[in-house]
Design an enzyme around this catalytic site. Structure first.
Site, PDB file in Angstrom:
ATOM      1  N   TYR A  18       0.852  -1.201   0.000  1.00 26.69           N
ATOM      2  CA  TYR A  18       0.000   0.000   0.000  1.00 26.69           C
ATOM      3  C   TYR A  18       0.888   1.252   0.000  1.00 26.69           C
ATOM      4  O   TYR A  18       0.709   2.162  -0.829  1.00 26.69           O
ATOM      5  CB  TYR A  18      -0.923   0.001   1.225  1.00 26.69           C
ATOM      6  N   LYS A  35     -25.020  -0.315  20.514  1.00 26.21           N
ATOM      7  CA  LYS A  35     -25.008   1.136  20.754  1.00 26.21           C
ATOM      8  C   LYS A  35     -23.547   1.542  20.963  1.00 26.21           C
ATOM      9  O   LYS A  35     -22.978   1.380  22.044  1.00 26.21           O
ATOM     10  CB  LYS A  35     -25.847   1.484  21.972  1.00 26.21           C
ATOM     11  N   ARG A  59     -23.055  16.133  16.223  1.00 28.10           N
ATOM     12  CA  ARG A  59     -24.503  16.198  16.478  1.00 28.10           C
ATOM     13  C   ARG A  59     -24.840  17.488  17.219  1.00 28.10           C
ATOM     14  O   ARG A  59     -25.896  18.094  16.991  1.00 28.10           O
ATOM     15  CB  ARG A  59     -24.921  14.986  17.303  1.00 28.10           C
TER      16      ARG A  59
HETATM   17  N1  LIG Z   1     -24.813   5.033  19.309  1.00 26.97           N
HETATM   18  C1  LIG Z   1     -25.372   4.244  18.395  1.00 26.97           C
HETATM   19  O1  LIG Z   1     -24.801   3.210  18.033  1.00 26.97           O
HETATM   20  C2  LIG Z   1     -26.692   4.623  17.775  1.00 26.97           C
HETATM   21  C3  LIG Z   1     -27.378   3.732  16.911  1.00 26.97           C
HETATM   22  N2  LIG Z   1     -26.876   2.496  16.621  1.00 26.97           N
HETATM   23  N3  LIG Z   1     -28.550   4.109  16.354  1.00 26.97           N
HETATM   24  C4  LIG Z   1     -29.063   5.335  16.619  1.00 26.97           C
HETATM   25  O2  LIG Z   1     -30.234   5.668  16.024  1.00 26.97           O
HETATM   26  C5  LIG Z   1     -30.647   7.045  16.024  1.00 26.97           C
HETATM   27  C6  LIG Z   1     -31.675   7.213  14.933  1.00 26.97           C
HETATM   28  C7  LIG Z   1     -32.870   7.857  15.515  1.00 26.97           C
HETATM   29  C8  LIG Z   1     -32.604   8.148  16.954  1.00 26.97           C
HETATM   30  C9  LIG Z   1     -31.285   7.464  17.326  1.00 26.97           C
HETATM   31  N4  LIG Z   1     -28.462   6.234  17.426  1.00 26.97           N
HETATM   32  C10 LIG Z   1     -27.286   5.891  18.024  1.00 26.97           C
HETATM   33  O3  LIG Z   1     -26.694   6.792  18.843  1.00 26.97           O
HETATM   34  C11 LIG Z   1     -27.364   8.065  18.973  1.00 26.97           C
HETATM   35  C12 LIG Z   1     -26.413   9.222  18.951  1.00 26.97           C
HETATM   36  C13 LIG Z   1     -27.070  10.316  19.751  1.00 26.97           C
HETATM   37  C14 LIG Z   1     -28.173   9.681  20.525  1.00 26.97           C
HETATM   38  C15 LIG Z   1     -28.053   8.196  20.294  1.00 26.97           C
HETATM   39  O4  LIG Z   1     -27.174   7.679  21.288  1.00 26.97           O
END
Ligand SMILES: NC(=O)c1c(N)nc(OC2CCCC2)nc1O[C@@H]1CCC[C@@H]1O
Length: 329
Positions: free
Chosen positions: A40, A118, A139
Site C-alpha cells: 500500500y 449502541k 450532532r
Molecule cells: N450510538 C449508536 O450506536 C446509535 C445507533 N446504533 N442508532 C441510533 O439511532 C438514532 C436514529 C434515531 C434516533 C437514534 N443512534 C445511536 O446513537 C445516537 C447518537 C445520539 C443519541 C443516540 O445515542
C-alpha cells in the site's frame, strides 16, 4: 524509469487512486486487508510523487488529500436539515417488554425490529453530494452542530467518495478503538499529559482538534446507522438502509439482529452483554428500532426522541472490576 508525460501520469494517477481506494476500503471499512502495508505504502508514495510532479492532477478525493491544510481558528456552527434525535432508555427486561407493548398499541401492521450495538462514541453527520464527501458535523444539541469536515476527512473508515454519485446525508458514531485508546493514554502519561477518562472522551477530544494533523494520528473509526434526505437511496426500512450504505462503501456494524419477537431481542441483548468486553470498541447498550420506515412514521416521535426506537443501556461498569483483576497477595 523514464519520466512519464503528463498524459501518462494522469492515467497512472487514476489507476493508483482506484487501487488505493479499493485497498483502503478493504482495510478500514471491511477490516479485511487485501495487500501488505508495504505494498500500500509503495503505491501511495508513487501517487504522491506524481501529484508533486504534476499538482494539476490532484483531486479532492485522492487518498493523499485526507489531512487538511491550515489550522482552524474555530469551528463553524451548522444547522442540521433534519434534527439528530436522541433515544429513550430501557434498563431491564420489563422496560423492554413495556416498549414492545407500546409499539403494538401504536400500529395495527405487523412489524419487526432491527437491533444494533449502541456504539459509545460521538454522533456525526456526513454529507455526500454526487458521491463526494462535502461536509462533516458533530450532532451538537441535535439541531445545531459544529462543522468538522477537515477532521472527519482524516478518518480512514470514512470514504472521500462513494461507489455511486448519490446525494444524501449519512449519520453514525465516530469512535476510538480500545487499543488506540490504551496506546494514546500510555503516550500521554509518559509525556506527563492528562489522560482521557474513556474512549468516548478521547474521540470527542480528537474531533475537536483545530489542527487536523493531530486528528489524523488518533486512529478514529466510524459505524454508520442512519441517514437524512436519503430518497435517492430508495430504501424502505432500517435493514435495507444499512445494506445500501454498506454497498456504497460506508462502514456499518455487522453484529445486528432482525426479529419480530421481543424474547429473541432480549436473548440478543443478553448475548451482547456477555461478549461486549471481547469487542475492539466500547458499547453502552443495544438500540432497538422498528424496521419499516412507514411504520416508524405511523408510530411517530416525542419532542426529543423517536417512539419507534429505544436504547437498552447496560449497567455502568463498576470500577471495582479493575481492582478485581489485581492479584491480591
Ligand atoms: N450510538 C449508536 O450506536 C446509535 C445507533 N446504533 N442508532 C441510533 O439511532 C438514532 C436514529 C434515531 C434516533 C437514534 N443512534 C445511536 O446513537 C445516537 C447518537 C445520539 C443519541 C443516540 O445515542
Amino acid at each position: 524509469m523514464s519520466k512519464l508525460t503528463l498524459l501518462e501520469s494522469e492515467e497512472r494517477a487514476r489507476i493508483l487512486r482506484e487501487r488505493l481506494n479499493t485497498y483502503g476500503h478493504a482495510y478500514y471499512v471491511l477490516d479485511a486487508p487485501m495487500v501488505s502495508d508495504q505494498e500500500y505504502d509503495k503505491l501511495y508514495h508513487e501517487l504522491v510523487a506524481i501529484e508533486t510532479e504534476y499538482p494539476e492532477l490532484i483531486i479532492q478525493e485522492s487518498p493523499t488529500q485526507r489531512v487538511g491544510g491550515q489550522i482552524l481558528a474555530g469551528f463553524e456552527k451548522v444547522a442540521h436539515d433534519v434534527p439528530m434525535l436522541s433515544l429513550g432508555n430501557a434498563f431491564n427486561k420489563e422496560d423492554l417488554i413495556a416498549f414492545d407493548e407500546r409499539i403494538q398499541k401504536l400500529t395495527d401492521k405487523p412489524f419487526n425490529y432491527v437491533c444494533e450495538l449502541k456504539i459509545d462514541g460521538l454522533a456525526v453527520s456526513l454529507k455526500y453530494e454526487a458521491g463526494r464527501f462535502v461536509r462533516g458535523a458533530t450532532r451538537g444539541d441535535g439541531t445545531i452542530g459544529e462543522e468538522i469536515t477537515q477532521n472527519l476527512r482524516t478518518v480512514k473508515a470514512i470514504p472521500l467518495s462513494l461507489r455511486e454519485p448519490i446525494t444524501f446525508e449519512v449519520r453514525g458514531e465516530c469512535y476510538m478503538p480500545k487499543d488506540a485508546f490504551a496506546k494514546l493514554n500510555e503516550d500521554r502519561d509518559e509525556k506527563g499529559q492528562e489522560i482521557f477518562a474513556n474512549p468516548r472522551n478521547a474521540a470527542a477530544g480528537s474531533l475537536r482538534q483545530l489542527d487536523s494533523k493531530v486528528t489524523a494520528e488518533r486512529h478514529l473509526s466510524v459505524f454508520l446507522y442512519g441517514a437524512a434526505n436519503f430518497e435517492a437511496l430508495a430504501v424502505n426500512s432500517q435493514s435495507e438502509l444499512l445494506n445500501k450504505i454498506s454497498e456504497l462503501g460506508l462502514r456499518t456494524n455487522p453484529l445486528r439482529l432482525e426479529s419480530d419477537a421481543i424474547e429473541e431481542v432480549w436473548a440478543f441483548i443478553e448475548d451482547i452483554q456477555e461478549r461486549r468486553h471481547t469487542l475492539p470498541y466500547e458499547i453502552d447498550g443495544v438500540v432497538i428500532k422498528v424496521n419499516d420506515f412507514e411504520t416508524q412514521e405511523e408510530i411517530g416521535y416525542t419532542v426529543r426522541a423517536p417512539r419507534w426506537a429505544i436504547a437498552y443501556k447496560f449497567p455502568a461498569e463498576e470500577k471495582e472490576t479493575i481492582l478485581r483483576d489485581i492479584e491480591w497477595t
